[in-house]
Each structure stands twice: as structure tokens, then as C-alpha cells.
Write a protein that holds these residues in place. Structure first.
Motif, short mmCIF file in Angstrom:
data_model
loop_
_atom_site.label_atom_id
_atom_site.label_comp_id
_atom_site.label_asym_id
_atom_site.label_seq_id
_atom_site.Cartn_x
_atom_site.Cartn_y
_atom_site.Cartn_z
N GLU A 81 0.84 -1.19 0.00
CA GLU A 81 0.00 0.00 0.00
C GLU A 81 0.88 1.25 0.00
N ILE A 82 0.59 2.18 -0.88
CA ILE A 82 1.33 3.44 -0.97
C ILE A 82 0.40 4.55 -0.49
N SER A 83 0.82 5.24 0.56
CA SER A 83 -0.04 6.27 1.15
C SER A 83 -0.05 7.53 0.31
N VAL A 85 6.26 15.27 -12.92
CA VAL A 85 5.48 14.66 -11.84
C VAL A 85 4.89 13.34 -12.31
N CYS A 86 4.31 13.33 -13.49
CA CYS A 86 3.71 12.11 -14.04
C CYS A 86 4.76 11.00 -14.14
N THR A 134 6.14 4.35 -8.24
CA THR A 134 5.05 3.64 -7.57
C THR A 134 4.40 2.55 -8.41
N GLY A 135 4.53 2.63 -9.73
CA GLY A 135 3.84 1.68 -10.59
C GLY A 135 2.39 2.02 -10.81
N LEU A 136 1.91 3.11 -10.20
CA LEU A 136 0.53 3.55 -10.40
C LEU A 136 0.42 4.32 -11.71
N ARG A 138 -6.59 9.49 -5.25
CA ARG A 138 -6.31 8.14 -5.74
C ARG A 138 -7.59 7.32 -5.82
N GLU A 139 -7.74 6.66 -6.96
CA GLU A 139 -8.86 5.74 -7.16
C GLU A 139 -8.28 4.44 -7.67
N GLY A 140 -8.17 3.47 -6.78
CA GLY A 140 -7.58 2.19 -7.17
C GLY A 140 -6.13 2.35 -7.56
N GLN A 141 -5.80 1.99 -8.79
CA GLN A 141 -4.43 2.06 -9.28
C GLN A 141 -4.16 3.31 -10.12
#
Length: 112
Positions: free
Chosen positions: A4-6, A83-84, A91-93, A53-56
Motif C-alpha cells: 500500500e502506498i499512502s 510529476v507524471c 510507484t507503478g501507479l 487516488r482511485e484504485g491504481q
């Protein structure tokens, strides 16, 4: 194994990325009437940086101050891309959007 990434980690990644771009600074978040947070006896204003954040997927809203004489759209675009890329890389998100708003103009260092 799930990791989990806060939101605070995502916020820190974005803020650190923006600190590395010359000619911009993260603005202070505008306060609403009656909204004063006190810390160590004085008012504290939060940074104009919001992560949703919504899911991934992640959306990031950024408020910037740009140094006088700089290209506003060029720096805003550079901030969006940096930033992107950093958030996705670290994070892999998936970053859905980086919304940049220029909130102010500052004088270059050394000018009063």
C-alpha cells in the motif's frame, strides 16, 4: 503480496519533483475565511498540492508560483511531465492527470 502506498508518499514524490525544476515553487494553498491552522504559535498554510487516488490511478492538482520572466506554459508542461513520470516510475501507479494552476509570480532571487 500487496504493497500500500499512502497519499503522503505520493504527495512527497510530487513535491520533491517540483523542487527540482528551476523557476517554479510550490505555492501555499489559499485559506478559506475562518480556516487558520495553528502550529507553534503561528498560522500554518498547507502546500497547494492535492493527490486523489482511485484504485491504481492517481490525479494530482498542483498550484505553482512561477519566477517573473519565465515561460508559464513551458514550465507548467515541464512540471506535468516530470510529476507524471516520477510518480509512475516510483510507484507503478497510473497517473490519470496532473493539473497545474499558476497561482502567482515571484521575483528572481536577489531582487527586492
Amino acid at each position: 503480496m500487496d504493497v500500500e502506498i499512502s497519499k503522503s508518499v505520493l504527495t512527497d514524490i510530487a513535491a520533491t519533483t517540483l523542487e527540482g525544476i528551476e523557476g517554479i515553487e510550490l505555492a501555499q494553498a489559499p485559506m478559506k475565511v475562518g480556516e487558520v491552522l495553528r502550529q507553534q504559535g503561528g498560522p500554518r498554510r498547507t502546500r497547494a498540492l492535492k493527490v486523489t487516488r482511485e484504485g491504481q490511478t492517481v490525479s494530482i492538482d498542483v498550484g505553482l508560483n512561477v519566477e517573473y520572466g519565465r515561460n508559464l506554459t513551458g514550465l507548467a508542461t515541464q512540471a506535468q511531465r516530470a510529476v507524471c513520470e516520477n510518480v509512475e516510475l516510483m510507484t507503478g501507479l497510473k497517473v490519470r492527470a496532473v493539473n497545474v494552476t499558476v497561482l502567482g509570480v515571484t521575483l528572481p532571487a536577489g531582487h527586492a
